[in-house]
Design a protein around this motif. Structure first.
Motif, PDB file in Angstrom:
ATOM      1  N   SER A   1       0.807  -1.227   0.000  1.00 49.30           N
ATOM      2  CA  SER A   1       0.000   0.000   0.000  1.00 49.30           C
ATOM      3  C   SER A   1       0.834   1.268   0.000  1.00 49.30           C
ATOM      4  O   SER A   1       0.330   2.339  -0.263  1.00 49.30           O
ATOM      5  N   TRP A   2       2.123   1.143   0.296  1.00 44.42           N
ATOM      6  CA  TRP A   2       3.006   2.312   0.365  1.00 44.42           C
ATOM      7  C   TRP A   2       2.640   3.191   1.575  1.00 44.42           C
ATOM      8  O   TRP A   2       3.001   4.342   1.677  1.00 44.42           O
TER       9      TRP A   2
ATOM     10  N   GLY B   1      -2.692   7.449 -15.203  1.00 46.51           N
ATOM     11  CA  GLY B   1      -2.623   6.711 -13.944  1.00 46.51           C
ATOM     12  C   GLY B   1      -3.967   6.724 -13.253  1.00 46.51           C
ATOM     13  O   GLY B   1      -4.963   7.237 -13.785  1.00 46.51           O
ATOM     14  N   GLY B   2      -4.010   6.158 -12.069  1.00 42.79           N
ATOM     15  CA  GLY B   2      -5.265   6.130 -11.333  1.00 42.79           C
ATOM     16  C   GLY B   2      -5.072   5.515  -9.964  1.00 42.79           C
ATOM     17  O   GLY B   2      -3.988   5.036  -9.634  1.00 42.79           O
ATOM     18  N   ILE B   3      -6.152   5.578  -9.181  1.00 39.92           N
ATOM     19  CA  ILE B   3      -6.162   4.824  -7.921  1.00 39.92           C
ATOM     20  C   ILE B   3      -6.833   3.514  -8.292  1.00 39.92           C
ATOM     21  O   ILE B   3      -8.046   3.397  -8.318  1.00 39.92           O
ATOM     22  N   ASP B   4      -6.019   2.549  -8.636  1.00 40.29           N
ATOM     23  CA  ASP B   4      -6.527   1.368  -9.322  1.00 40.29           C
ATOM     24  C   ASP B   4      -6.644   0.154  -8.420  1.00 40.29           C
ATOM     25  O   ASP B   4      -7.267  -0.827  -8.778  1.00 40.29           O
TER      26      ASP B   4
ATOM     27  N   TYR C   1      -2.045   8.742  -6.915  1.00 35.34           N
ATOM     28  CA  TYR C   1      -2.335   7.498  -7.635  1.00 35.34           C
ATOM     29  C   TYR C   1      -1.422   6.353  -7.183  1.00 35.34           C
ATOM     30  O   TYR C   1      -0.250   6.565  -6.874  1.00 35.34           O
ATOM     31  N   ASP C   2      -2.010   5.147  -7.179  1.00 37.17           N
ATOM     32  CA  ASP C   2      -1.196   3.971  -6.839  1.00 37.17           C
ATOM     33  C   ASP C   2      -0.674   3.266  -8.087  1.00 37.17           C
ATOM     34  O   ASP C   2      -0.083   2.190  -7.995  1.00 37.17           O
TER      35      ASP C   2
ATOM     36  N   THR D   1       3.875   1.062  -9.926  1.00 37.68           N
ATOM     37  CA  THR D   1       2.589   0.564  -9.442  1.00 37.68           C
ATOM     38  C   THR D   1       2.772   0.048  -8.022  1.00 37.68           C
ATOM     39  O   THR D   1       3.878  -0.362  -7.641  1.00 37.68           O
ATOM     40  N   CYS D   2       1.684   0.090  -7.251  1.00 31.70           N
ATOM     41  CA  CYS D   2       1.701  -0.522  -5.918  1.00 31.70           C
ATOM     42  C   CYS D   2       1.089  -1.915  -5.982  1.00 31.70           C
ATOM     43  O   CYS D   2       0.872  -2.550  -4.959  1.00 31.70           O
ATOM     44  N   GLY D   3       0.798  -2.395  -7.188  1.00 33.04           N
ATOM     45  CA  GLY D   3       0.046  -3.640  -7.324  1.00 33.04           C
ATOM     46  C   GLY D   3       0.811  -4.791  -7.939  1.00 33.04           C
ATOM     47  O   GLY D   3       0.223  -5.811  -8.307  1.00 33.04           O
ATOM     48  N   ASN D   4       2.124  -4.694  -8.058  1.00 35.13           N
ATOM     49  CA  ASN D   4       2.916  -5.819  -8.568  1.00 35.13           C
ATOM     50  C   ASN D   4       4.380  -5.573  -8.237  1.00 35.13           C
ATOM     51  O   ASN D   4       4.886  -4.483  -8.429  1.00 35.13           O
TER      52      ASN D   4
END
Lengths: 407, 334
Positions: free
Chosen positions: A197-198, A250-253, A262-263, A283-286
């Motif tokens: 999540s940072w 980008g976005g809050i994805d 944005y993450d 990205t915060c997702g990978n």
């Protein structure tokens, strides 16, 4: 008696001499302390970065003495005081009081991004030497103003904390680019990914915005400012260039947790003079790629981690080496199994980039010389980051303006 | 009449049609490094398995990294061992070079190499003067003897390290393996040590060997220091530029003076030697590294079967090179 022809060596020693010069340069920069003695330094902002730098200062006690610590959160001050070498430091919750302390020659500023400009300005006006964390400023107007202020004060140093490029590895890569190892570089890929999540843990909800300031646009430039700025700065420095056009999205994805920054971001930069495209993503997702930095040229690729680099010659480049049928050498170079050559910088393992950065800060202050990561390069990176965020949030194409051409 | 007869004999012995030679390449790992072999033959008569088997055979005799090797048995033994052919041949050469170099090349230097941390065990600090003094009595090839089929030592602490010549020996053994299969055009390289014979086919161009530019960086220089063309022989290089340790301000290269126990402190950066075989070249390149430039040149003047190319540092710090006259003739100019 045999005659031995002695020729003046080697018109061809470019690379060797180059590296020797570099190494000597580094030795100068990181060598024995000057007679002038230690720099009395204070840390303003004792979060992750501030305490991280305090730990680096423990290895630089020949150059620095920590005489002040400042944070508006008392628990952070207490944590900072537990770090070795801070025993003599006075503590402050208001940085302006710290700046009045005459026993402080220099300050490390590691506060939220929106505060960078004000604290740096006040520190300069108080006569302090300044090591300012990256990104240099929150926006372009602040960058312009800080450049003017520093230029009016030639006896003071302002160094910007793009620490990674202070590693001898990154100097070596800059040198290799100049020497043509890569040929013509057309593409640069940069990533700084994580699967998380940072966020930092918050001891009580009222402190959310102070601790997780990176989540809020009022304080932070998000992933672009906190992470991608390092690679943006390195490319500016290594190629002596700047971004001409910036595209972004980008976005809050994934982390729909109330954050504003944005993450997941992606930025494309056109370097018109260099004929290069830079791709910057986070990205915060990978977490698979983590830190990725690839410079791709017609003759080869350099792939960089923070403290490791590998050079991959292109097929035609390899053929040039293949004009001999065998090579004799003292200790054979071993190519890795992917056809790459590890880039090394000497016998010693590399230290953290911040160690080299703070060592140069000391030299810059003592010798009144402009550091390699200075207010001008810091401003160029800050402008590009600001352009990137404008492009990301406003869906615009941002263009470099003549007034950003600091000199 | 005689001339006609010779022509007739010539025709008689020349094959009716020459089978074209093709290039074959073998690459792999061995002796802690890599090897690459190029040979020209009508067919692929040498396989990677042949090479692997030969390398394993040599390792079983000479490798310090194989615990059960003959050399390790010798090092552990108080008196000595029955030597196999590899060990006998290499030790005989080592003793010959020990004599020829007045003890500068010494295969019993191993305890010092270990103490300085250039062996297979890491050390945290450089050895103390007392530690070096304690080791020195175990060092010296005069305590080493080949008697019949045995290799014996005068003191239990005498340890052998043949790494300085084992790679040169190995490329010669691999070259012999090719020769036994009637291959006459080849280049064998292992760990930067080379044995070469013949030409490249088709085309018949001579083989070219690059001498790596000395650099502290593990990078493929902007090219080679020099390129030589060689019809047959061994080429090896010893240098101080890549393997060294930094102890504070003290930089220690990996070549150690067996007489003093300390690393060589002289102006030599690298020595490339060309000799009739790689074994001989490899034995002398280390010894040349242990000499001053003046002594190295004088030594080469007395050993005409050795050709050498030396890179050294001048007193002002500049890097310079020189070579023997015969070596000069091998240098390829584009």
């Amino acid at each position: 008696m045999m005659e031995f022809p002695r020729r003046d060596f080697l018109k061809k020693t470019g690379l060797l001499t180059g590296s020797l010069l570099l190494n000597n340069g580094l030795l100068d920069a990181f060598g024995a302390p000057l007679a002038a003695g230690k720099l009395r330094i204070a840390v303003i902002g004792c979060g992750d970065r501030g305490t991280g730098l305090l730990k680096i200062l423990q290895d630089l006690t020949d150059k620095f003495e920590v005489t002040g610590l400042c944070d508006e959160l008392p628990f952070r001050l207490r944590d900072a005081q537990k770090i070795g070498g801070t025993g003599k430091a006075k503590t402050y919750t208001d940085y302006r009081a710290l700046l009045e302390n005459k026993a402080v020659d220099a300050v490390i500023i590691s506060v939220p991004l929106n505060m960078h400009f004000q604290v740096a300005k006040d520190a300069l006006l108080a006569g302090k030497q300044v090591y300012l964390e990256k990104t240099m400023t929150y926006n372009i107007p602040q960058a312009l103003e800080l450049v003017q202020l520093v230029q009016q004060r030639p006896n003071q140093t302002l160094q910007v904390g793009h620490q990674y490029r202070y590693s001898p590895l990154y100097y070596r890569v800059k040198e290799m680019i100049k020497q043509g190892y890569l040929g013509k570089v057309t593409q640069i890929d940069c990533r700084w990914d994580r699967n998380g999540s940072w966020r930092r843990p918050v001891p009580e909800p009222s402190l959310e915005r102070k601790i997780n300031w990176r989540m809020y646009r009022e304080y932070s430039g998000g992933l672009a400012a906190e992470l991608l700025s390092h690679q943006i700065d390195f490319i500016n420095w290594a190629f002596e260039t700047h971004a001409d056009e910036v595209f972004g999205t980008g976005g809050i994805d994934f982390y729909k947790d109330g954050r504003e920054t944005y993450d997941n971001v992606q930025v494309m930069v056109r370097y018109a003079n260099e004929g290069m495209v830079g791709n910057f993503g986070a990205t915060c997702g990978n977490a698979r790629d983590g830190y990725l930095f690839k410079l791709k040229g017609t003759k080869g690729t350099i792939s960089l981690l923070v403290d490791e680099g590998v050079y991959y010659p292109e097929k035609d480049t390899l053929k040039q080496y293949g004009t001999v049928d065998g090579v004799t050498g003292a200790t054979k170079i071993t190519w890795d199994k992917n056809g790459g050559l590890p880039i090394t910088t000497g016998a010693e393992p590399l230290k953290d980039g911040s160690w080299y950065a703070l060592s140069e800060f000391y030299q810059a202050v003592m010798q009144k010389k402009v550091p390699d990561s200075n207010v001008l390069t810091g401003a160029r990176a800050a402008c590009t980051v600001h352009m990137a965020n404008q492009a990301i949030y406003n869906h615009t194409i941002e263009k470099w303006r003549p007034e950003y051409n600091f000199a | 009449m005689i001339r006609l007869l010779l022509v007739l004999i010539g025709l008689w012995f020349s094959p009716p049609e020459r089978v074209p030679l093709r290039a074959f390449y073998l690459n792999g790992y061995g002796q802690g490094t890599t090897y690459s072999i190029t040979y020209y033959a009508p067919d692929s008569t040498v396989t990677p398995d042949d090479i692997a088997r030969k390398l394993a055979e040599i390792d079983a005799s000479l490798s310090l990294y194989v615990p059960t090797s003959l050399i390790n048995q010798f090092n552990r033994s108080p008196h000595g061992v029955v030597a196999d052919r590899h060990l006998r041949v290499v030790v005989r050469k080592a003793l010959e070079v020990y004599q020829a170099t007045d003890g500068l090349f010494d295969a019993t230097v191993e305890p010092l190499v270990q103490a300085w941390g250039f062996g297979n065990q890491k050390v945290a600090t450089p050895p103390s003067p007392a530690a070096i003094q304690a080791i020195l009595p175990q060092v010296g090839s005069d305590k080493l003897h080949l008697r019949g089929d045995s290799l014996v030592k005068d003191r239990p602490g005498v340890h052998l390290d043949l790494n300085g010549i084992a790679q040169g020996y190995t490329v010669d053994v691999l070259a012999k393996l090719l020769e036994d299969k009637h291959i006459r055009d080849y280049l064998v390289e292992l760990g930067g040590e080379i044995r070469v014979r013949g030409r490249k086919w088709p085309g018949g161009d001579p083989m070219r060997i690059g001498i790596e530019r000395p650099e502290a960086n593990d990078l493929p220089g902007a090219g080679m220091q020099q390129i030589i063309q060689l019809k047959a022989g061994g080429v090896t290089t010893s240098g101080n530029y890549r393997k060294f340790k930094q102890w504070g301000a003290v930089k220690s290269a990996h070549l150690i003076n067996p007489k003093t126990g300390y690393t060589f402190q002289n102006n030599m950066i690298s020595a490339t030697v060309v000799a009739p075989d790689a074994f001989t070249a490899d034995a002398y390149d280390n010894a040349l590294m242990g000499m001053s430039l003046t002594n190295a040149l004088a030594f080469l003047g007395r050993h005409r079967d050795l050709q050498a190319y030396l890179i050294y540092q001048r007193p002002d710090g500049a890097v310079a090179d020189t070579c023997t006259q015969e070596f000069q003739k091998l240098i390829f100019h584009e």
